[in-house]
Enzyme design. Structure first.
Site, PDB file in Angstrom:
ATOM      1  N   ALA A 199       3.062   0.736   3.442  1.00 53.74           N
ATOM      2  CA  ALA A 199       3.580  -0.550   3.918  1.00 53.74           C
ATOM      3  C   ALA A 199       3.549  -1.623   2.832  1.00 53.74           C
ATOM      4  CB  ALA A 199       2.762  -1.012   5.121  1.00 53.74           C
ATOM      5  N   THR A 200       4.395  -2.621   3.035  1.00 51.61           N
ATOM      6  CA  THR A 200       4.403  -3.818   2.214  1.00 51.61           C
ATOM      7  C   THR A 200       4.324  -5.010   3.156  1.00 51.61           C
ATOM      8  OG1 THR A 200       5.787  -2.748   0.548  1.00 51.61           O
ATOM      9  CG2 THR A 200       5.647  -5.141   0.475  1.00 51.61           C
TER      10      THR A 200
ATOM     11  N   ASP B  72     -12.463   1.602   8.116  1.00 50.59           N
ATOM     12  CA  ASP B  72     -12.052   1.197   6.764  1.00 50.59           C
ATOM     13  C   ASP B  72     -12.433  -0.265   6.507  1.00 50.59           C
ATOM     14  OD1 ASP B  72     -10.978   1.457   4.216  1.00 50.59           O
ATOM     15  OD2 ASP B  72      -8.913   1.056   4.863  1.00 50.59           O
TER      16      ASP B  72
ATOM     17  N   GLY C   5       0.835  -1.190   0.000  1.00 44.75           N
ATOM     18  CA  GLY C   5       0.000   0.000   0.000  1.00 44.75           C
ATOM     19  C   GLY C   5       0.871   1.241   0.000  1.00 44.75           C
TER      20      GLY C   5
END
Length: 462
Positions: free
Chosen positions: A26-27, A138, A23
């Site tokens: 972050a990974t 979310d 994203g």
């Protein structure tokens, strides 16, 4: 992420195997511990420090706080977090079934009974968050992970936008527009009810394959949100009334008219009380033992009610059980209890007609071939009566009485003898009535010979 400044994440004591997703900040990698004897598979969320601003740092700290605080079977677990000069690492539970978005795409539309089980899992996690005054902010299929592809367990993940709802100071866009509540998209004041709207969209998409306001652009989405047109539930695939009722309650544009959290958790389609869990089988067993005791004591109405209550726990217990042999054994038991409950409903019904009596007698006489065959002959006699074949009906009733009267004298004083006596009394009356009618029909009526003379006002009868 600026690839020229990107540093490959490395974490001591862990081996990274494959990238699961990435994203803005972050990974996520699949990994395992070097020192673990059984090579425990985990997920590592790697956040590059250079990409973080003040707000994202605050969100990350809150995410860590929430995941450390909330330990629940349907919330992805945070095992640990570490950091180095370049990254912050969240060491988390690995879910091998991908996310709900991929599952929906692979199935196109999920059957209602499966969607209901998924919703129960989501609702139980949201209830724990709500009890701690936390809003996810979310919720979407991409943030709901599946433990496996076979009988998956759902886990809510990615709490990067989560908030303690009383701490909301500014009302900004949070999450993905397609799953965002109208009040958030329209930049109005909002609260924890935004999660309920998102759940409604997830429920709708799981059932029908696409979100209710699927749009190509944000402008199109805003136009649909602002429209006064009611949200329509498609006719196909067919959904239950409880499911429709919940969809309409969740997908209310006006948050004041949207279903409350309390009513959502208590809704019959959610039915958290009967959510599949390890507690279902013990509860079902306890209730069914009471049902058997009432059955033996002759309290048929109470036994029927208890069998039905037990079944409501047995069904989710079957869903929860992973062992196929145990699952099959449970299905067999449940089928037996269902059949007995149906029998007891008939047996406990007040006898107001001969048909009621006959239905109950049939259930109580499955071990007696003579009575069973006699009941079948009674049905045949009734059919003959209906077709005006009265002599055939009389012959059948006579044969039935010849078979039942000797048995009646040998029966012990039980419910079956009571019903058998009632049926014999009715058949005697019915047979006598038909015999009288048949005898009348056999009388030859002598038609008078009428001779009419030419005079129209006179006639003579010989």
């Amino acid at each position: 992420i600026n690839k020229t400044t990107y540093v490959t994440p490395k974490l001591k004591d862990f081996v990274f195997t494959e990238k699961l997703g990435s994203g803005t900040y972050a990974t996520v990698y699949k990994a395992y511990r070097k020192s673990c004897e059984h090579r425990q598979v985990i997920a590592v969320k790697c956040i590059q420090k250079s990409n973080l601003n003040r707000v994202s740092i605050e969100n990350l700290l809150l995410e860590i706080e929430i995941l450390k605080q909330i330990k629940h079977e349907h919330v992805v677990e945070l095992f640990d977090f570490q950091w180095d000069d370049s990254f912050i690492y969240l060491i988390m539970e690995y879910c091998g079934g991908g996310d709900l978005s991929g599952f929906i795409q692979s199935k196109r539309m999920i059957p209602e009974y499966t969607v209901r089980r998924f919703l129960q899992q989501i609702a139980s996690a949201v209830k724990v968050l709500h009890d701690h005054n936390i809003s996810h902010m979310d919720l979407k299929p991409q943030n709901i992970l599946l433990t496996s592809n076979y009988q998956p367990v759902l886990k809510i993940a990615d709490f990067g936008f989560a908030q303690h709802i009383e701490s909301v100071q500014e009302y900004s866009l949070r999450g993905s527009p397609l799953y965002m509540a109208p009040e958030m998209i329209l930049m109005k004041k909002y609260d924890a009810k935004v999660d309920l709207w998102s759940i409604g969209v997830i429920l709708y998409e799981s059932l029908f394959g696409e979100a209710p306001f699927a749009s190509r652009t944000l402008e199109d989405l805003e136009a649909k949100i602002q429209s006064q047109d009611p949200i329509l539930v498609p006719r196909t695939p067919q959904t239950s009334n409880d499911c429709k009722n919940l969809l309409y309650g969740l997908l209310r544009r006006d948050p004041d008219q949207r279903i409350s959290f309390e009513d959502f958790f208590a809704h019959p389609f959610v039915d958290l009380e009967h959510k599949p869990s390890q507690d279902c089988l013990p509860k079902a067993t306890e209730i069914v033992m009471s049902a058997v005791a009432s059955d033996r004591a002759g309290d048929l109405a109470k036994a029927a009610k208890l069998y039905s209550e037990a079944i409501e726990y047995f069904v989710p217990a079957i869903y929860y059980e992973n062992d196929q042999l145990k699952k099959a054994a449970l299905r067999t038991r449940v089928t037996e209890y269902c059949n007995r409950a149906e029998q007891l409903k008939i047996l406990s019904k007040p006898v107001t007609t001969p048909t009621d009596s006959l239905e109950q007698l049939k259930l109580l006489s499955e071990d007696n071939q003579v009575i069973t065959e006699a009941i079948q002959m009674i049905f045949e006699a009734r059919k003959a009566e209906k077709n005006d074949k009265f002599q055939q009906a009389l012959d059948l009733y006579t044969e039935v009485l010849g078979n039942l009267i000797p048995i009646l004298g040998k029966e012990k004083p039980t419910r079956r003898k009571e019903l058998l006596h009632s049926q014999v009394q009715f058949l005697l009356t019915r047979a006598e009535s038909i015999r009288s009618y048949v005898s009348v029909q056999e009388i030859e009526i002598q038609q008078p010979n009428v001779q009419v003379e030419n005079k129209p006002t006179k006639c003579s009868i010989s």
